[in-house]
Write a protein that holds these residues in place. Sequence first.
Motif, PDB file in Angstrom:
ATOM      1  N   LYS A  98      94.618   7.862 -15.107  1.00 60.54           N
ATOM      2  CA  LYS A  98      93.494   6.927 -14.028  1.00 60.54           C
ATOM      3  C   LYS A  98      94.223   6.699 -12.677  1.00 60.54           C
ATOM      4  CE  LYS A  98      92.969   3.412 -17.678  1.00 60.54           C
ATOM      5  NZ  LYS A  98      93.575   1.811 -18.466  1.00 60.54           N
ATOM      6  N   ILE A  99      95.610   6.769 -12.622  1.00 61.70           N
ATOM      7  CA  ILE A  99      96.064   7.144 -10.989  1.00 61.70           C
ATOM      8  C   ILE A  99      95.493   8.273 -10.567  1.00 61.70           C
ATOM      9  CG2 ILE A  99      98.449   7.299  -9.796  1.00 61.70           C
ATOM     10  CD1 ILE A  99      99.213   5.471 -12.234  1.00 61.70           C
ATOM     11  N   VAL A 100      95.666   9.193 -11.489  1.00 62.65           N
ATOM     12  CA  VAL A 100      94.587  11.009 -10.921  1.00 62.65           C
ATOM     13  C   VAL A 100      93.101  10.728 -11.035  1.00 62.65           C
ATOM     14  CG1 VAL A 100      94.549  13.054 -10.723  1.00 62.65           C
ATOM     15  CG2 VAL A 100      97.135  12.106 -11.864  1.00 62.65           C
ATOM     16  N   LEU A 101      92.686   9.982 -11.155  1.00 62.57           N
ATOM     17  CA  LEU A 101      91.142   9.821 -10.708  1.00 62.57           C
ATOM     18  C   LEU A 101      90.493   8.918 -10.102  1.00 62.57           C
ATOM     19  CD1 LEU A 101      90.042  10.027 -14.992  1.00 62.57           C
ATOM     20  CD2 LEU A 101      89.742  11.862 -12.818  1.00 62.57           C
ATOM     21  N   LEU A 102      91.506   7.622  -9.242  1.00 57.07           N
ATOM     22  CA  LEU A 102      91.755   6.653  -8.244  1.00 57.07           C
ATOM     23  C   LEU A 102      91.621   7.440  -7.124  1.00 57.07           C
ATOM     24  CD1 LEU A 102      92.358   3.497  -9.810  1.00 57.07           C
ATOM     25  CD2 LEU A 102      90.233   4.577  -9.260  1.00 57.07           C
ATOM     26  N   LEU A 103      93.225   8.505  -7.086  1.00 57.48           N
ATOM     27  CA  LEU A 103      93.043   8.962  -6.108  1.00 57.48           C
ATOM     28  C   LEU A 103      92.172  10.382  -5.710  1.00 57.48           C
ATOM     29  CD1 LEU A 103      97.121   9.769  -6.627  1.00 57.48           C
ATOM     30  CD2 LEU A 103      96.021   8.379  -4.618  1.00 57.48           C
ATOM     31  N   ASP A 104      91.408  11.140  -6.527  1.00 60.30           N
ATOM     32  CA  ASP A 104      89.758  11.685  -6.598  1.00 60.30           C
ATOM     33  C   ASP A 104      89.196  10.758  -5.933  1.00 60.30           C
ATOM     34  OD1 ASP A 104      88.901  14.273  -6.729  1.00 60.30           O
ATOM     35  OD2 ASP A 104      88.167  14.024  -8.895  1.00 60.30           O
ATOM     36  N   GLU A 105      88.723   9.862  -7.177  1.00 60.66           N
ATOM     37  CA  GLU A 105      87.985   9.278  -6.027  1.00 60.66           C
ATOM     38  C   GLU A 105      88.149   9.012  -4.519  1.00 60.66           C
ATOM     39  OE1 GLU A 105      86.167   4.697  -6.762  1.00 60.66           O
ATOM     40  OE2 GLU A 105      86.539   6.048  -8.916  1.00 60.66           O
ATOM     41  N   TRP A 106      88.939   7.756  -4.311  1.00 60.25           N
ATOM     42  CA  TRP A 106      89.760   7.962  -3.213  1.00 60.25           C
ATOM     43  C   TRP A 106      89.680   8.688  -2.005  1.00 60.25           C
ATOM     44  CZ3 TRP A 106      92.767   9.279   0.802  1.00 60.25           C
ATOM     45  CH2 TRP A 106      93.162   7.971   2.082  1.00 60.25           C
TER      46      TRP A 106
END
Length: 127
Positions: A98-106
Amino acid sequence: MEVTDVRSDLDQLPEHCTVEVAMEMLGGRWKLAIVRKLLDRTHRFGELMRAMHGITQRMLTRQLRELEADGLVARTAYREVPPRVEYSLTATGRSLEKIVLLLDEWGEWYLTSHRSQEETTNLAGRA
């Protein structure tokens, strides 16, 4: 060189500095990018080298060793000729999804929004 030689002693960090623990595990230019690639599937070393533009073989080896030592990545070596080594995420590594995908999205949002701002600024400067 052992991984413990390059990182702080986590026991020395105050309890209220849990973000520092996360940064100690994931900090640096490459670790989160490696985790992001391994979220998709298991990769061989050469595949990761080709996918990670700009990383040296030495740095990739070092980062994978640190991630393995921290329990985020599993290294599986097969007794074959030629030798084959695969890297995958452990359950702890997968917990970062979740964290990595949120950072990717950001990161995508940031690039898009700042590219738009730069274009607007450049157009205004020409007028």
